[in-house]
Motif scaffolding. Structure first.
Motif: not given
Ligand code: MG
Ligand code: UDP
Length: 315
Positions: A96-100, A196-198
């Motif tokens: 839920t940290d917007l990395q996904d 691409d993981r942000l």
């Molecule tokens: Mg993370």
């Protein structure tokens, strides 16, 4: 209409959780006519006001559900709770940290519609510290070498699971969990979608070095008894070497009695023999411990994907 559940672990994400929710809601709009959604936020004992924010969001969005833990039980436990609770025909796990990125989850759904039971998101690139990149790279590759099952490299817990896969996964109740490994264990048709993981949108990682080591250890120990087998191998090698040592000590005593110090031969034989026998004994114990361990995990013996029967079974 098919239902899709999102399992969303939250630990101290108050800085970015609203933005995450908005981006997810935005992405889901495009699929509104095809699916119903359930957004299960698992609040893993956050110490900030993540829970209040989630409650606030829940008032406006009936799809949103919150499971709130009494304390921090960890990421893997949060995912497990979400999987236990989810009711959808497919379940998507994501951070839920917007990395996904929420948009990628739509691609997972498309693959699922093609008939895959498990669709994992594989990191093509990742924006993390050099240290994390290197350790992760080395780790995933060693895990693949050590583990008895095929765990794909460069994948986190971001993935989609069909409800049959979720049903099987619920049978695994082991405590030191490595969920992504268990997903590999259950089988079914699996495929990958690359992304691409942000960068993390806000705040800091909740996987400090200590937690990372714990997860990494759980990954290896859950799927490999190689470390225990090493004891047996070392024991064997030491025993063989000690036999050479003993032969050498005896030869010295027999052929060069004037050189050897009195008492030396007995001492060396005793030390080498005891050392070798001890290491072998440890290996024997390790073998049994390995068996006790796999028994204690109580994993299902097999997983049935399909039963094919025709008519009433009479010829
Ligand atoms: Mg993370
Ligand atoms: N998380 C959690 N419990 C924890 C640590 C993390 O539920 O004890 C959640 C966190 O909110 C996030 C996800 O797990 O949604 C991944 O954590 P994080 O982003 O900190 O890890 P990283 O991406 O740095 O590996």
């Amino acid at each position: 209409m098919k239902a899709i559940s999102y399992v969303l672990p939250v630990y101290n994400e108050s800085l970015g959780i609203k933005e995450f929710y908005q981006q997810l809601a935005e992405a889901l709009k495009t699929k509104k006519s095809q699916y119903t959604f359930e957004l299960i936020f698992v609040n893993d004992g956050s110490k900030d006001d993540s829970l209040e924010i989630l409650k606030g969001l829940g008032k406006k969005d009936k799809r949103l559900k919150v499971l709130s833990f009494s304390r921090n039980f960890g990421h893997q436990a949060a995912i497990t709770a979400g999987l236990d609770y989810a009711k959808g025909d497919a379940v998507i796990i994501m951070d839920t940290d917007l990395q996904d990125p929420p948009k990628v989850s739509l691609e997972l759904i498309e693959k699922w519609e093609e008939g895959y039971g498990v669709v994992y998101a594989k990191r093509r690139t990742r924006r993390d510290t050099l240290f994390k990149k290197i350790t992760a790279h080395v780790y995933y590759r060693s895990l693949r070498t050590l583990a008895d099952i095929d765990i794909p490299a460069d994948t986190g817990d971001f993935r989609l699971l069909d409800k049959t896969a979720v049903r099987e996964l619920r049978k695994f109740r082991e405590k030191n969990r490595f969920v992504r490994g268990l997903v590999s264990f259950i089988g079914f048709r699996q495929t990958a979608v690359e992304f691409d993981r942000l960068d993390r949108l806000a705040g800091e990682t909740h996987y400090p070095f200590r937690k990372m080591v714990k997860l990494a250890t759980d990954g290896i120990t859950s799927f490999s008894t190689v470390p225990l087998k090493i004891i047996t191998r070392v024991g064997m090698a030491m025993f063989v070497l000690s036999m050479f040592g003993i032969a050498y000590a005896l030869a010295m005593k027999l052929f060069f009695p004037t050189v050897t110090v009195s008492g030396w031969t007995l001492l060396i034989i005793a030390i080498l023999l005891i050392g070798g026998v001890q290491m072998i004994s440890m290996g024997v114990i390790a073998t049994y411990i390995g068996r006790i361990y796999t028994e204690a995990q109580m994993r299902p013996l097999y997983i049935v994907e399909e039963v094919i029967e025709q008519g009433d079974g009479k010829d």
